[in-house]
Structure formats: C-alpha cells, structure tokens
Design an enzyme around this catalytic site. Structure first.
Site, mmCIF file in Angstrom:
data_model
loop_
_atom_site.group_PDB
_atom_site.id
_atom_site.type_symbol
_atom_site.label_atom_id
_atom_site.label_comp_id
_atom_site.label_asym_id
_atom_site.label_seq_id
_atom_site.Cartn_x
_atom_site.Cartn_y
_atom_site.Cartn_z
ATOM 1 N N LYS A 81 0.749 -1.732 -0.107
ATOM 2 C CA LYS A 81 -0.227 0.167 -0.051
ATOM 3 C C LYS A 81 0.622 1.097 0.490
ATOM 4 O O LYS A 81 2.473 1.353 0.889
ATOM 5 C CB LYS A 81 -1.112 0.239 0.538
ATOM 6 C CG LYS A 81 -2.044 1.404 1.348
ATOM 7 C CD LYS A 81 -3.021 1.020 2.993
ATOM 8 C CE LYS A 81 -3.923 1.806 2.632
ATOM 9 N NZ LYS A 81 -4.821 2.140 3.777
ATOM 10 N N SER A 156 -9.690 1.830 2.929
ATOM 11 C CA SER A 156 -8.361 2.515 2.140
ATOM 12 C C SER A 156 -7.480 1.762 1.251
ATOM 13 O O SER A 156 -6.445 2.344 0.738
ATOM 14 C CB SER A 156 -8.038 3.528 3.568
ATOM 15 O OG SER A 156 -7.091 3.282 3.905
ATOM 16 N N SER A 180 -10.018 -0.550 7.362
ATOM 17 C CA SER A 180 -9.267 -0.030 6.142
ATOM 18 C C SER A 180 -8.266 -1.379 6.208
ATOM 19 O O SER A 180 -8.687 -0.942 4.528
ATOM 20 C CB SER A 180 -7.775 1.160 6.100
ATOM 21 O OG SER A 180 -8.873 2.642 6.032
#
Length: 252
Positions: A81, A156, A180
C-alpha cells in the site's frame, strides 16, 4: 495445485519453492504478466516496479539454490500500500502533493519484508492519505473491484484489495484505523488482519505518522498465509469474479 502460478496461495508457493519445485523467477514473471493483462482495468498499482521485482526474484532464487532459504516469505511477490516508505521508490500516499516524493529509507514493515526475502512488486493505490473515500482527480484513478469493475474495493487499502483478489500478487500490505483493511477484505473476498504490533505503524506520510491507532496488516488468498506473514504474509479466500478476473469460488 493451481496451474496459474500467480493464483497460488502463499503457503502453496512457499512449499514448492522450499522443495525447489518452483522457480521464484517464474512465479514473479507470472505475477508481472497477470498485472500487465489486468491492471489497466483495475488500477491497483500507483507505481509498478517489475524490473526491481525480477532482480529480487533472481537474487532469491540464487540464495535458495545455494541452500540459503530464509523462510516462507522468501521470494513471495508482495505489493505495498502506497503509504509505506520505500527507499528509492516513490511513496506518495496516492496524492498529487507527494507525487515526486522518494524516501531514503524503508518503513519498518518494508524492512522486515525485505529481510524475509520478499519480492516487492510495487506500490498499490489507496484513498488519498488513506483517509475518507475514493477520489477521482488523482494521478492514478481509484482501484476497481475485480468481481465487478463498476464497483470499488472499499478502502482505504483499495489497491491491495484489487491486487490480491485478481491474483496480481500473492500477498499485499494494508493499514487499518477504522476498517481500511477489513472493508476491502469482505468486499473483495480475501483474508486479512490488522496487526496488534504498534511498531508496524511505521508508515510513509506525515499524516499517517501523526494518527494514533493506525495498524499495518497483511492480506492474501488463504487464511493460513496470515501466520506466515506475522513476519510477514497476507490473504483472501479463493474467489470468482466478473469477466474471469479472479478464480472460481469454492463449493460451499
């Protein structure tokens, strides 16, 4: 065993690699080929680094051939990420404000993954600064759900969700404050867990460094891989998606 190498679970691939029945280079090339084929539809990656990944895979293969097997994450392709600092690779938090930011040091979690011999394939999309919802004015559009590309993966950790679900990587990192990691896991049907180790929140951006309660976490295609990535691995359940982007859902 899965015939498409990119769709192996971490545990399956690790076992074959340890027995020298699977080439780390072949495994990485399979993930790269699948990314080239599918990511134009998915937008999972913010920064894709196939040349670096192949170099790491060749190094891992040489080490394993010489009897220096490091453990179950050695040579496993993993995406990060894009809120994890990576030395020499842009770390942008998927924001135009940081688009040219290139760190000098790896985040704690990235350093641990590299020490385990993991093959880093690149940086995966997120909601901007890992906050709020998807934005449509970013330099790479929001990640799409491989089950139905008209839909989001949630976030996210959106790019991680898309990459793992579509088999672009065997595992990926995320981060979680209020869901997330957990939201993309149920939307994209894979296994994941936020870490309970506060040291794993050594992330990239000033915003994330100042947020309390942020936890890194792994994901991949099978729950047993989570144990391997306590130092580090990740997972989703085997799944079927629209247009054949992900493998068939197992019988229930």
């Amino acid at each position: 065993m899965q015939t498409d190498l990119a769709l192996l679970t971490i545990s399956e691939a690790a076992s074959l690699i340890e027995q020298r029945k699977l080439s780390p280079v072949d495994l990485t090339q399979a993930c790269i080929a699948r990314t080239h084929a599918l990511d134009p539809m998915l937008n999972a990656y913010v920064t894709f680094t196939p040349e670096r990944a192949l170099e790491a895979a060749r190094q891992a293969e040489a080490e394993i051939t010489n009897g220096n097997y490091r453990g179950p994450m050695h040579s496993i392709p993993v995406g990060l990420k894009d809120i994890y600092d990576t030395a020499g690779i842009p770390s942008t938090a998927h924001s135009k404000l940081l688009q040219t930011r290139v760190p000098l040091e790896d985040a704690f979690t990235v350093a641990k993954l590299k020490a385990a011999g993991t093959v880093i394939t690149g940086k995966l999309g997120t909601f901007e600064f890992a906050i709020g919802g998807p934005s449509f004015d970013l330099f790479v559009p929001p990640a799409r759900n491989p089950w139905d590309t008209s839909r989001t993966t949630g976030g996210s950790s959106s790019g991680s969700g898309a990459a793992v679900a579509a088999g672009l990587v065997l595992g990926a990192t995320g981060s979680d404050t209020g869901g997330s990691i957990r939201s993309p896991s149920w939307r994209s049907s894979w296994w994941a867990t936020p870490s309970r180790n506060p040291r794993c929140s050594s992330l990239a951006t000033p915003t994330n460094r100042r947020r309390s309660g942020v936890r890194a976490g792994p994901r991949s295609r099978a729950h047993e891989a989570l144990r391997a990535r306590a130092g580090w691995a990740g997972g989703r359940a085997e799944a079927a998606g629209a247009g054949g982007l992900v493998p068939p859902r197992p019988g229930r």
